[in-house]
Design an enzyme around this catalytic site. Structure first.
Site, PDB file in Angstrom:
ATOM      1  N   ASP A   1       0.860  -1.185   0.000  1.00 28.67           N
ATOM      2  CA  ASP A   1       0.000   0.000   0.000  1.00 28.67           C
ATOM      3  C   ASP A   1       0.897   1.236   0.000  1.00 28.67           C
ATOM      4  OD1 ASP A   1      -2.979   0.958   0.599  1.00 28.67           O
ATOM      5  OD2 ASP A   1      -1.612   2.216   1.754  1.00 28.67           O
ATOM      6  N   ILE A   2       0.554   2.204  -0.851  1.00 36.63           N
ATOM      7  CA  ILE A   2       1.346   3.434  -0.936  1.00 36.63           C
ATOM      8  C   ILE A   2       1.026   4.309   0.269  1.00 36.63           C
ATOM      9  CG2 ILE A   2       1.885   5.460  -2.333  1.00 36.63           C
ATOM     10  CD1 ILE A   2       0.892   3.902  -4.773  1.00 36.63           C
TER      11      ILE A   2
ATOM     12  N   GLU B   1      -4.701   2.134  -4.455  1.00 33.26           N
ATOM     13  CA  GLU B   1      -3.246   2.203  -4.284  1.00 33.26           C
ATOM     14  C   GLU B   1      -2.671   0.926  -3.696  1.00 33.26           C
ATOM     15  OE1 GLU B   1      -4.981   4.482  -0.655  1.00 33.26           O
ATOM     16  OE2 GLU B   1      -5.540   3.998  -2.704  1.00 33.26           O
TER      17      GLU B   1
END
Length: 323
Positions: free
Chosen positions: A195-196, A238
């Site tokens: 996950d960003i 994301e």
């Protein structure tokens, strides 16, 4: 700088009332209309009566309930009245304090043509089989055409349009295959959820086109550093997934840390610094797909809660978590 005008697909922005506030040139050309004929109009103006009903009865309720809609097909009308099937992926988001709905629309025309071509070729095959001896060369040619069209259709179905890596549909199917094989052989494999960090801030600060650019670059970095050892896919928004067949805990953590380092040190345009958090789980006897994903997701959450920009394997934190 990457803009919506450069993307090979239709981009439309709606306000909270369904009014079109932006439409890129690709979309305008697709409908054979000028931008000023589209912007400022309610999106349903360009839908047939039947599709207006579908829009209000199914599409909008899903959007309001979940905040996003994926792979929804609506027929839009061109200026000459011809209806065009478009697949819509959309997400509700806040930008500059106002609610917007970002819509990515992909033409279904080629996909429908592929399906029609496959049906047509299959029908020809039946005719050729009746004269098998005389038409062997033709039969081989048609087989080759079918295989090519099927491969193209599979790629369309299994590829994320933005990042050009595998999509959620493909990775879930592949994960099910790995679990089935591992249940018979007990061979280990690992799953990583990425996950960003603070991705919403990237979108809010720099705009969604920069956010899309970051997603594309991270997907490329993942492919480069995972290489032939695994399969990478966009899971949604994301979030990404890496599946590592025949790879146990230690090597999975090494690969994940390498991806962490690659993103951390990469010089992105427009954005000063981007990091990712990764949660990892490794197959245990009796695991289901959901059990693996759940453990990786809990490890990801732990990474987020303990500083982000790191890889956490579930086994390393299992003793401190509640059941």
């Amino acid at each position: 700088m990457l803009t919506y005008e450069q993307l090979p697909c239709s981009i439309v922005l709606l306000n909270s009332e369904g009014i079109i506030t932006y439409a890129n040139t690709f979309f305008c050309n697709l409908l054979q209309r000028k931008e000023h004929d589209i912007v400022g109009e309610h999106v349903e103006r360009f839908l047939s009566t039947t599709n207006k009903f579908i829009f209000h009865s199914s599409f909008y309720p899903q959007l309001h309930m979940h905040g996003h809609v994926e792979e929804f097909v609506l027929h839009f009308e061109r200026s000459d009245g011809v209806q065009i099937p478009l697949m819509i992926n959309t997400k509700r988001t806040l930008y500059n304090g106002e609610e917007h709905v970002v819509c990515i629309l992909m033409s279904m025309t080629k996909r429908i043509e592929y399906e029609q071509e496959i049906r047509t070729i299959a029908k020809k095959l039946e005719q050729v089989n009746e004269e098998q001896a005389q038409a062997l060369a033709k039969l081989q040619q048609l087989h080759a055409e079918i295989e090519k069209k099927q491969q193209e259709l599979v790629m369309i179905t299994n590829t994320d349009k933005l990042t050009n890596i595998f999509n959620r549909r493909y990775i879930e199917h592949y994960l099910a295959e790995l679990v089935e094989v591992a249940g018979q052989t007990e061979d280990a494999f690992s799953l990583c959820i990425l996950d960003i960090d603070f991705f919403k801030k990237v979108n809010d600060t720099y705009g969604h086109q920069v956010g899309d650019y970051v997603l594309i670059e991270i997907a490329l970095l993942m492919k480069q550093h995972v290489g032939e050892e695994g399969v990478v896919a966009r899971y949604g928004g994301e979030e990404f997934i890496i599946l590592l067949p025949n790879i146990a805990k230690e090597q999975a953590v090494i690969i994940s840390n390498a991806v962490n380092e690659a993103v951390r040190t990469y010089e992105f345009d427009h954005v000063q610094r981007v990091t990712i958090s990764i949660g990892v789980s490794t197959y245990r006897a009796g695991d289901t797909e959901s059990m693996l994903i759940n453990r990786a997701d809990r490890a990801l959450y732990y990474a987020k809660q303990h500083g982000r920009d790191r890889t956490i394997h579930f086994r390393d934190i299992e003793h401190v978590l509640h059941p």
